[in-house]
Design a protein around this motif. Structure first.
Motif, PDB file in Angstrom:
ATOM      1  N   ASP A   1      18.284   9.955 -55.385  1.00  0.00           N
ATOM      2  CA  ASP A   1      18.094   8.822 -55.111  1.00  0.00           C
ATOM      3  C   ASP A   1      19.578   9.370 -54.484  1.00  0.00           C
ATOM      4  O   ASP A   1      19.790   9.301 -53.359  1.00  0.00           O
ATOM      5  CB  ASP A   1      17.775   7.393 -55.301  1.00  0.00           C
ATOM      6  CG  ASP A   1      15.908   6.513 -55.912  1.00  0.00           C
ATOM      7  OD1 ASP A   1      15.590   8.185 -55.206  1.00  0.00           O
ATOM      8  OD2 ASP A   1      16.645   6.324 -55.485  1.00  0.00           O
ATOM      9  N   PHE A   2      20.107   9.520 -55.830  1.00  0.00           N
ATOM     10  CA  PHE A   2      21.226   9.776 -55.574  1.00  0.00           C
ATOM     11  C   PHE A   2      22.523  10.398 -53.811  1.00  0.00           C
ATOM     12  O   PHE A   2      23.050  10.977 -53.680  1.00  0.00           O
ATOM     13  CB  PHE A   2      22.333   9.229 -56.271  1.00  0.00           C
ATOM     14  CG  PHE A   2      24.411   9.121 -56.448  1.00  0.00           C
ATOM     15  CD1 PHE A   2      24.056   7.655 -56.713  1.00  0.00           C
ATOM     16  CD2 PHE A   2      24.623   9.856 -56.051  1.00  0.00           C
ATOM     17  CE1 PHE A   2      26.089   7.323 -56.527  1.00  0.00           C
ATOM     18  CE2 PHE A   2      25.378   9.635 -55.987  1.00  0.00           C
ATOM     19  CZ  PHE A   2      26.517   8.411 -55.822  1.00  0.00           C
ATOM     20  N   ASN A   3      21.218  11.705 -54.526  1.00  0.00           N
ATOM     21  CA  ASN A   3      21.348  12.962 -53.532  1.00  0.00           C
ATOM     22  C   ASN A   3      21.464  12.453 -51.899  1.00  0.00           C
ATOM     23  O   ASN A   3      21.045  13.232 -51.193  1.00  0.00           O
ATOM     24  CB  ASN A   3      21.409  14.101 -53.776  1.00  0.00           C
ATOM     25  CG  ASN A   3      21.605  14.867 -55.187  1.00  0.00           C
ATOM     26  OD1 ASN A   3      22.490  15.868 -55.163  1.00  0.00           O
ATOM     27  ND2 ASN A   3      21.597  14.927 -56.456  1.00  0.00           N
ATOM     28  N   LEU A   4      20.321  11.430 -52.217  1.00  0.00           N
ATOM     29  CA  LEU A   4      19.581  11.341 -50.869  1.00  0.00           C
ATOM     30  C   LEU A   4      20.489  10.256 -50.262  1.00  0.00           C
ATOM     31  O   LEU A   4      20.950  10.811 -48.986  1.00  0.00           O
ATOM     32  CB  LEU A   4      18.054  10.897 -50.745  1.00  0.00           C
ATOM     33  CG  LEU A   4      17.296   9.974 -49.027  1.00  0.00           C
ATOM     34  CD1 LEU A   4      17.312  11.128 -48.105  1.00  0.00           C
ATOM     35  CD2 LEU A   4      16.273   9.553 -49.989  1.00  0.00           C
ATOM     36  N   SER A   5      21.505   9.348 -51.236  1.00  0.00           N
ATOM     37  CA  SER A   5      22.155   9.123 -50.008  1.00  0.00           C
ATOM     38  C   SER A   5      23.265  10.169 -49.937  1.00  0.00           C
ATOM     39  O   SER A   5      23.851   9.056 -49.090  1.00  0.00           O
ATOM     40  CB  SER A   5      22.849   7.682 -51.250  1.00  0.00           C
ATOM     41  OG  SER A   5      21.918   6.709 -51.575  1.00  0.00           O
ATOM     42  N   ILE A   6      23.959  10.464 -50.672  1.00  0.00           N
ATOM     43  CA  ILE A   6      24.879  11.488 -50.475  1.00  0.00           C
ATOM     44  C   ILE A   6      24.825  12.186 -48.621  1.00  0.00           C
ATOM     45  O   ILE A   6      25.751  12.115 -48.220  1.00  0.00           O
ATOM     46  CB  ILE A   6      25.171  12.579 -51.427  1.00  0.00           C
ATOM     47  CG1 ILE A   6      26.066  12.298 -52.539  1.00  0.00           C
ATOM     48  CG2 ILE A   6      25.539  14.050 -50.762  1.00  0.00           C
ATOM     49  CD1 ILE A   6      26.166  13.019 -53.205  1.00  0.00           C
ATOM     50  N   THR A   7      23.554  12.622 -48.926  1.00  0.00           N
ATOM     51  CA  THR A   7      23.680  13.702 -47.614  1.00  0.00           C
ATOM     52  C   THR A   7      23.407  12.637 -46.137  1.00  0.00           C
ATOM     53  O   THR A   7      23.244  13.206 -45.076  1.00  0.00           O
ATOM     54  CB  THR A   7      21.325  14.740 -47.409  1.00  0.00           C
ATOM     55  OG1 THR A   7      20.460  12.935 -47.964  1.00  0.00           O
ATOM     56  CG2 THR A   7      20.899  15.847 -48.703  1.00  0.00           C
TER      57      THR A   7
END
Length: 296
Positions: A136-142
């Motif tokens: 989820d955190f990596n999705l937020s970064i993208t």
């Protein structure tokens, strides 16, 4: 496989209680859909002649407490004579959990769960953050316009043109972490700074990938700088003797870990150790659940 093992030990299926518990991913599913999923799971368990146990989605707090119990049981700190326990910081796919023992009670803070193991009472401060799991955190970064700064050079996929910058990626990560103000509330607990923590699950994977065992912010920061300045193909080569899963996310995950541990939580030096196994046993919150079930 399970049937074979039961036959080998002369255990009948109806003597085995099977529980199926969902975690963060299931917390995103609507109540109606959860009910249908668990009904089908329970039916499958019954059809195979096992004794149905619990079929539900556990709370983030429960997940943190179960992981805390598992770690301390394996570490030998849950004996009849009360010993100093370890805290846990766990990063999963969709959520992150932090748990540690406290002298406060549930009446003083809703984040505290009281449990009993081996006739010893423990108060465990446990919190969970849906959205702070690695996926989820990596999705937020993208979703950020400057996302390229969190990925290594020569990584050009998924609408990303890698151009890693520790400073700029840290700013992106911080902008996401500020959306979770309750993280700071954890640091208001005196026991938090008096505890030593095990980094488990995804946090272990990240720290281990960068060769971090129990270093402070300076040690982790330097390792991020040394590795993430390399081009993506070189990082892929480096990963061959470590963890090759989603290599393109490793630098972003490391910055996330660095900011969470040392900027937001302000963990003192050497207060965290990356651990995958304790006494040659893999860490799994399910064992903590089983232990507490036996101590009810």
């Amino acid at each position: 496989m399970a049937t074979f093992l039961l036959q080998e030990h002369k255990i009948k299926p109806d003597e085995v209680v099977v529980s199926i518990l969902g975690t963060a991913g299931m917390r995103k599913v609507t109540g109606v859909n959860q009910k249908e999923i668990y009904a089908r799971a329970k039916e499958a368990v019954s059809d195979n002649n096992f004794e149905p146990g619990e079929f539900r989605t556990i709370s983030g707090q429960e997940e943190g407490v179960y992981a805390w119990v598992d770690v301390n049981y394996l570490n030998g700190t849950l004996e009849k004579k009360k010993k100093k326990t370890k805290g846990i910081i766990e990063i999963g796919g969709s959520s992150a959990q932090i748990a540690f023992a406290t002298d406060k009670t549930k009446h003083q803070d809703d984040n505290i769960m009281s449990i009993k193991i081996n006739d010893v009472n423990y108060n465990v401060y446990a919190v969970s953050f849906l959205g702070l799991g690695s996926n989820d955190f990596n999705l937020s970064i993208t979703e950020k316009s400057e996302k390229d700064f969190c990925y290594p050079k020569e990584y050009n996929e998924n609408n990303i043109s890698g151009n890693f910058s520790l400073e700029k990626c840290s700013a992106i990560v911080d902008s996401i972490l500020t959306q979770f103000p309750n993280l700071k509330k954890i640091t208001q607990n005196e026991e938090f700074y008096n505890s030593e923590f095990f980094a488990i699950s995804g946090l272990y994977q990240t720290l281990n990938f960068f060769g971090v065992k129990d270093e402070d912010k300076t040690g982790l920061t330097n390792k991020i700088k040394d590795l993430c300045k390399k081009d993506y193909p070189d990082i892929v080569i480096y990963s061959e003797n470590r963890d090759r899963y989603n290599t393109f996310n490793k630098c972003a995950n490391a910055v996330f870990a660095n900011e969470l541990l040392f900027n937001v939580l302000n963990l003192p030096s050497l207060h965290i150790k990356a651990v995958k196994k304790i006494n040659n046993t893999n860490i799994r919150w399910t064992l903590g659940y089983a232990i507490l079930s036996q101590n009810r």
